[in-house]
Design a protein around this motif. Structure first.
Motif, PDB file in Angstrom:
ATOM      1  N   MET A 112      -8.629 -13.596   3.233  1.00  0.00           N
ATOM      2  CA  MET A 112      -9.389 -12.485   3.809  1.00  0.00           C
ATOM      3  C   MET A 112      -9.567 -11.364   2.778  1.00  0.00           C
ATOM      4  N   LEU A 113      -8.513 -11.069   2.003  1.00  0.00           N
ATOM      5  CA  LEU A 113      -8.627 -10.022   0.985  1.00  0.00           C
ATOM      6  C   LEU A 113      -9.670 -10.384  -0.074  1.00  0.00           C
ATOM      7  N   ILE A 114      -9.651 -11.646  -0.475  1.00  0.00           N
ATOM      8  CA  ILE A 114     -10.629 -12.079  -1.485  1.00  0.00           C
ATOM      9  C   ILE A 114     -12.045 -12.024  -0.911  1.00  0.00           C
ATOM     10  N   ILE A 120       0.840  -1.207   0.000  1.00  0.00           N
ATOM     11  CA  ILE A 120       0.000   0.000   0.000  1.00  0.00           C
ATOM     12  C   ILE A 120       0.871   1.250   0.000  1.00  0.00           C
ATOM     13  N   ARG A 121       1.897   1.301   0.853  1.00  0.00           N
ATOM     14  CA  ARG A 121       2.732   2.493   0.958  1.00  0.00           C
ATOM     15  C   ARG A 121       3.647   2.668  -0.261  1.00  0.00           C
ATOM     16  N   ARG A 122       4.056   1.574  -0.888  1.00  0.00           N
ATOM     17  CA  ARG A 122       4.956   1.684  -2.033  1.00  0.00           C
ATOM     18  C   ARG A 122       4.274   2.384  -3.209  1.00  0.00           C
ATOM     19  N   GLN A 123       2.969   2.180  -3.354  1.00  0.00           N
ATOM     20  CA  GLN A 123       2.244   2.772  -4.475  1.00  0.00           C
ATOM     21  C   GLN A 123       1.404   3.973  -4.056  1.00  0.00           C
ATOM     22  N   GLU A 160     -12.417  -3.145   9.130  1.00  0.00           N
ATOM     23  CA  GLU A 160     -11.634  -3.924  10.095  1.00  0.00           C
ATOM     24  C   GLU A 160     -10.188  -4.081   9.634  1.00  0.00           C
ATOM     25  N   LEU A 161      -9.992  -4.309   8.336  1.00  0.00           N
ATOM     26  CA  LEU A 161      -8.634  -4.435   7.814  1.00  0.00           C
ATOM     27  C   LEU A 161      -7.879  -3.124   7.940  1.00  0.00           C
ATOM     28  N   LEU A 170      -7.230   4.441   3.780  1.00  0.00           N
ATOM     29  CA  LEU A 170      -8.663   4.454   4.101  1.00  0.00           C
ATOM     30  C   LEU A 170      -9.518   4.073   2.902  1.00  0.00           C
ATOM     31  N   ASP A 171      -8.933   3.990   1.706  1.00  0.00           N
ATOM     32  CA  ASP A 171      -9.672   3.618   0.505  1.00  0.00           C
ATOM     33  C   ASP A 171      -8.773   2.715  -0.331  1.00  0.00           C
ATOM     34  N   ILE A 172      -8.562   1.490   0.138  1.00  0.00           N
ATOM     35  CA  ILE A 172      -7.611   0.570  -0.486  1.00  0.00           C
ATOM     36  C   ILE A 172      -8.227  -0.011  -1.754  1.00  0.00           C
ATOM     37  N   PRO A 173      -7.526   0.078  -2.893  1.00  0.00           N
ATOM     38  CA  PRO A 173      -7.989  -0.623  -4.106  1.00  0.00           C
ATOM     39  C   PRO A 173      -7.661  -2.110  -3.992  1.00  0.00           C
ATOM     40  N   LEU A 174      -8.607  -2.880  -3.507  1.00  0.00           N
ATOM     41  CA  LEU A 174      -8.330  -4.272  -3.157  1.00  0.00           C
ATOM     42  C   LEU A 174      -7.951  -5.103  -4.366  1.00  0.00           C
ATOM     43  N   ALA A 175      -8.451  -4.784  -5.552  1.00  0.00           N
ATOM     44  CA  ALA A 175      -8.122  -5.605  -6.717  1.00  0.00           C
ATOM     45  C   ALA A 175      -6.631  -5.561  -7.012  1.00  0.00           C
TER      46      ALA A 175
END
Length: 284
Positions: free
Chosen positions: A112-114, A69-72, A139-140, A77-82
């Motif tokens: 869990m991500l899926i 997440i931090r590298r990109q 929660e994540l 608070l709005d993670i692009p899960l795909a």
């Protein structure tokens, strides 16, 4: 990603990969343990595990997920899960080939991500009180924020100076003096000695009435003269009980004044031992 080879295989594989035998030092094509190698061996064998791949070291699934997440520069608070899940599974696939036991921990986070992504694709369920349904990523996100705070706190503690690593305590050896150090005279013992003198003075009272001018300074001089040339003198020997309580009081005040001015010392060898008086500037 870093690839390492043993010295022999590294030198040989680099030479074999070139279009022609690269000449090293003008003559040799390679060096083996510092010795020149003029021709490639025909029976060169590289074992399958000679090439080791070292990936970025992570302390767990949350650490890997936070790194992606931090590298990109994704908003936590709005993670692009795909995108994150795709990169996460690529990393898990790499470690699964080498360490299946370690990959099991990461596979749990991948599941869990899926699961969160599937919940986001489904229509949200309305709550009983009519409020907005909770984001499946909440929660994540909470776990990632708490983990990042603990990681930053641990890094801050690691930057603090550590004894033995960043600094050493100064140690100074102080040699103890060889001269004996006598215990100090307690006030109670000095008062008891004075009370004993007063008791003996009352037994030697006279009825002669005289008027005598007593001077503390004069008796201070007399006490210093008594101690002059002596190593020490007993406390009681400084007083003449035959001259009465008035002279004893003035003499006692003179002793106290001399002790306050550090002209004499009042000492004793041990507790309850006789009290001695000596000049302060005289050697022991």
């Amino acid at each position: 990603m870093t690839a390492t080879l043993p010295p022999v295989e590294a030198a040989a594989s680099d030479a074999a990969a070139a279009t022609g035998p690269a000449v090293v030092d003008g003559v040799a094509v390679a060096r083996l343990y510092g010795e020149p190698l003029f021709a490639l061996p025909q029976d060169l064998y590289i074992p399958p595990d000679a090439l080791e791949v070292f990936l970025e070291a992570f302390e767990g699934p949350l650490d890997l997920l936070l790194y992606l997440i931090r590298r990109q520069n994704f908003n936590i608070l709005d993670i692009p899960l795909a995108d994150v899940t795709r990169q996460y599974l690529a990393y898990v696939e790499q470690i699964r080939k080498t360490n299946l036991e370690l990959a099991s921990e990461y596979l749990l986070m991948a599941a869990m991500l899926i699961e969160i992504k599937s919940r986001m694709l489904l229509p949200p369920k309305k709550s009983d009180d009519g409020s907005e349904p909770e984001d499946p990523r909440a929660e994540l996100v909470r776990r990632l924020i708490e983990y990042e705070q603990m990681k930053l706190a641990a890094a801050g503690l690691d930057r603090l100076p550590v004894h033995g690593r960043d600094f050493l305590r100064a140690q100074v050896h102080v040699e103890q003096a060889l001269a004996p150090r006598f215990p100090e005279v307690e006030v109670d013992e000095l008062r008891a000695a004075w009370a004993e003198l007063m008791k003996r003075a009352r037994l030697n009272q006279h009825h002669t009435i005289t008027r005598e001018q007593l001077s503390v300074r004069e008796h201070m001089s007399l006490v210093l003269k008594r101690l002059q040339g002596r190593r020490f003198l007993e406390f009681e020997d400084l007083f003449d009980v035959r001259r009465g309580p008035a002279v004893l009081v003035v003499t006692f005040v003179a002793v106290l004044e001399l002790a306050r001015e550090r002209l004499l010392e009042v000492t004793q060898a041990e507790a309850f031992a006789p009290i001695y008086v000596r000049l302060a500037y005289q050697s022991a």
